[in-house]
Design a protein around this motif. Structure first.
Motif, PDB file in Angstrom:
ATOM      1  N   LEU A  40       0.827  -1.214   0.000  1.00 59.25           N
ATOM      2  CA  LEU A  40       0.000   0.000   0.000  1.00 59.25           C
ATOM      3  C   LEU A  40       0.861   1.264   0.000  1.00 59.25           C
ATOM      4  CD1 LEU A  40      -2.851  -1.086   2.428  1.00 59.25           C
ATOM      5  CD2 LEU A  40      -2.974  -0.818  -0.053  1.00 59.25           C
ATOM      6  N   ARG A  41       1.950   1.258   0.753  1.00 59.74           N
ATOM      7  CA  ARG A  41       2.830   2.426   0.789  1.00 59.74           C
ATOM      8  C   ARG A  41       3.468   2.662  -0.576  1.00 59.74           C
ATOM      9  NH1 ARG A  41       8.214   2.779   1.448  1.00 59.74           N
ATOM     10  NH2 ARG A  41       8.387   0.644   2.206  1.00 59.74           N
ATOM     11  N   LYS A  42       3.973   1.596  -1.191  1.00 58.11           N
ATOM     12  CA  LYS A  42       4.596   1.728  -2.510  1.00 58.11           C
ATOM     13  C   LYS A  42       3.573   2.141  -3.567  1.00 58.11           C
ATOM     14  CE  LYS A  42       8.879   0.398  -1.798  1.00 58.11           C
ATOM     15  NZ  LYS A  42      10.035   1.186  -2.172  1.00 58.11           N
ATOM     16  N   THR A  43       2.340   1.654  -3.448  1.00 58.26           N
ATOM     17  CA  THR A  43       1.291   2.037  -4.397  1.00 58.26           C
ATOM     18  C   THR A  43       0.957   3.516  -4.256  1.00 58.26           C
ATOM     19  OG1 THR A  43       0.391  -0.189  -4.369  1.00 58.26           O
ATOM     20  CG2 THR A  43      -1.065   1.541  -5.133  1.00 58.26           C
ATOM     21  N   ARG A  44       0.925   4.007  -3.026  1.00 57.93           N
ATOM     22  CA  ARG A  44       0.674   5.440  -2.822  1.00 57.93           C
ATOM     23  C   ARG A  44       1.826   6.288  -3.356  1.00 57.93           C
ATOM     24  NH1 ARG A  44       0.334   4.743   2.578  1.00 57.93           N
ATOM     25  NH2 ARG A  44      -1.208   3.118   2.825  1.00 57.93           N
ATOM     26  N   GLU A  45       3.058   5.786  -3.248  1.00 54.61           N
ATOM     27  CA  GLU A  45       4.217   6.540  -3.744  1.00 54.61           C
ATOM     28  C   GLU A  45       4.226   6.619  -5.267  1.00 54.61           C
ATOM     29  OE1 GLU A  45       7.721   4.700  -2.212  1.00 54.61           O
ATOM     30  OE2 GLU A  45       7.293   5.254  -0.151  1.00 54.61           O
ATOM     31  N   ASN A  46       3.878   5.530  -5.946  1.00 51.31           N
ATOM     32  CA  ASN A  46       3.901   5.497  -7.410  1.00 51.31           C
ATOM     33  C   ASN A  46       2.716   4.669  -7.908  1.00 51.31           C
ATOM     34  OD1 ASN A  46       4.587   5.704 -10.051  1.00 51.31           O
ATOM     35  ND2 ASN A  46       6.594   4.765  -9.861  1.00 51.31           N
ATOM     36  N   PRO A  47       1.532   5.266  -8.034  1.00 49.84           N
ATOM     37  CA  PRO A  47       0.332   4.496  -8.387  1.00 49.84           C
ATOM     38  C   PRO A  47       0.306   4.006  -9.834  1.00 49.84           C
ATOM     39  CG  PRO A  47      -0.199   6.823  -8.241  1.00 49.84           C
ATOM     40  CD  PRO A  47       1.219   6.670  -7.778  1.00 49.84           C
ATOM     41  N   MET A  48       1.148   4.525 -10.706  1.00 52.03           N
ATOM     42  CA  MET A  48       1.117   4.122 -12.106  1.00 52.03           C
ATOM     43  C   MET A  48       1.684   2.712 -12.331  1.00 52.03           C
ATOM     44  SD  MET A  48      -0.334   6.326 -13.861  1.00 52.03           S
ATOM     45  CE  MET A  48      -1.302   7.407 -12.873  1.00 52.03           C
ATOM     46  N   VAL A  49       2.565   2.253 -11.460  1.00 46.79           N
ATOM     47  CA  VAL A  49       3.161   0.919 -11.633  1.00 46.79           C
ATOM     48  C   VAL A  49       2.105  -0.176 -11.479  1.00 46.79           C
ATOM     49  CG1 VAL A  49       4.861  -0.714 -10.744  1.00 46.79           C
ATOM     50  CG2 VAL A  49       5.471   1.679 -11.042  1.00 46.79           C
ATOM     51  N   PRO A  50       1.299  -0.190 -10.411  1.00 48.53           N
ATOM     52  CA  PRO A  50       0.270  -1.235 -10.332  1.00 48.53           C
ATOM     53  C   PRO A  50      -0.767  -1.123 -11.451  1.00 48.53           C
ATOM     54  CG  PRO A  50       0.567  -0.211  -8.196  1.00 48.53           C
ATOM     55  CD  PRO A  50       1.369   0.584  -9.169  1.00 48.53           C
ATOM     56  N   ILE A  51      -1.072   0.088 -11.882  1.00 48.67           N
ATOM     57  CA  ILE A  51      -2.014   0.253 -12.987  1.00 48.67           C
ATOM     58  C   ILE A  51      -1.434  -0.372 -14.258  1.00 48.67           C
ATOM     59  CG2 ILE A  51      -3.075   1.972 -14.506  1.00 48.67           C
ATOM     60  CD1 ILE A  51      -3.372   3.751 -11.986  1.00 48.67           C
ATOM     61  N   GLY A  52      -0.158  -0.135 -14.523  1.00 49.29           N
ATOM     62  CA  GLY A  52       0.496  -0.741 -15.686  1.00 49.29           C
ATOM     63  C   GLY A  52       0.559  -2.253 -15.589  1.00 49.29           C
ATOM     64  N   CYS A  53       0.819  -2.763 -14.386  1.00 52.70           N
ATOM     65  CA  CYS A  53       0.860  -4.221 -14.196  1.00 52.70           C
ATOM     66  C   CYS A  53      -0.511  -4.844 -14.433  1.00 52.70           C
ATOM     67  CB  CYS A  53       1.341  -4.555 -12.788  1.00 52.70           C
ATOM     68  SG  CYS A  53       3.085  -4.200 -12.516  1.00 52.70           S
ATOM     69  N   ALA A  58      -4.188  -7.865 -17.862  1.00 51.97           N
ATOM     70  CA  ALA A  58      -5.488  -7.914 -18.536  1.00 51.97           C
ATOM     71  C   ALA A  58      -5.311  -8.141 -20.036  1.00 51.97           C
ATOM     72  CB  ALA A  58      -6.255  -6.625 -18.272  1.00 51.97           C
ATOM     73  N   ALA A  59      -4.376  -7.424 -20.660  1.00 54.72           N
ATOM     74  CA  ALA A  59      -4.149  -7.592 -22.092  1.00 54.72           C
ATOM     75  C   ALA A  59      -3.648  -8.999 -22.401  1.00 54.72           C
ATOM     76  CB  ALA A  59      -3.159  -6.543 -22.595  1.00 54.72           C
ATOM     77  N   ALA A  85       1.558  -1.849 -22.750  1.00 56.03           N
ATOM     78  CA  ALA A  85       1.327  -1.760 -21.302  1.00 56.03           C
ATOM     79  C   ALA A  85       2.609  -2.061 -20.524  1.00 56.03           C
ATOM     80  CB  ALA A  85       0.214  -2.721 -20.885  1.00 56.03           C
ATOM     81  N   GLN A  86       3.402  -2.992 -21.018  1.00 52.53           N
ATOM     82  CA  GLN A  86       4.685  -3.284 -20.371  1.00 52.53           C
ATOM     83  C   GLN A  86       5.616  -2.076 -20.477  1.00 52.53           C
ATOM     84  OE1 GLN A  86       5.651  -6.970 -22.455  1.00 52.53           O
ATOM     85  NE2 GLN A  86       5.765  -7.990 -20.471  1.00 52.53           N
TER      86      GLN A  86
END
Length: 106
Positions: A40-53, A58-59, A85-86
């Motif tokens: 959760l801390r890392k996701t808050r720091e850089n939210p674009m990485v989990p979105i890209g993953c 999904a693709a 996406a990668q």
């Protein structure tokens, strides 16, 4: 050939204690961070990485499903989307690293 100077006796090595390194003060964590808290801390720091993953996964999943169903055009499109996406994910990681490096300098 120069002879080494006199050796000063140091305290004996104690395996039960951490080594003493001049200029280094280890920080003692009172609370160990668990996987969920760190995620959760890392996701808050850089939210674009989990979105890209998630986009990559999904693709890939939908592309494999289309391949299994025999829709080769759609499968090829989804594999190309997965590559994009990668690339987005790698760029997000690099931008996050650059931002944290700039943040630590100031």
């Amino acid at each position: 050939m120069a002879t080494p100077g006199p050796v000063t006796p140091e305290a004996p090595f104690k395996p039960s204690q951490p080594p003493v390194i001049e200029g280094f003060n280890p920080s003692v964590h009172i609370h160990q961070e668990g996987f969920k808290e760190k995620f959760l801390r890392k996701t808050r720091e850089n939210p674009m990485v989990p979105i890209g993953c998630l986009g990559t996964a999904a693709a890939l999943t939908y592309g494999l499903y289309c391949f299994h169903q025999g829709h080769s055009q759609r499968s090829q499109f989804m594999m190309r989307t997965r590559i994009a996406a990668q690339g987005f994910t790698v760029a997000a990681i690099l931008l996050g690293l650059a931002a944290s490096a700039m943040k630590s300098r100031s």
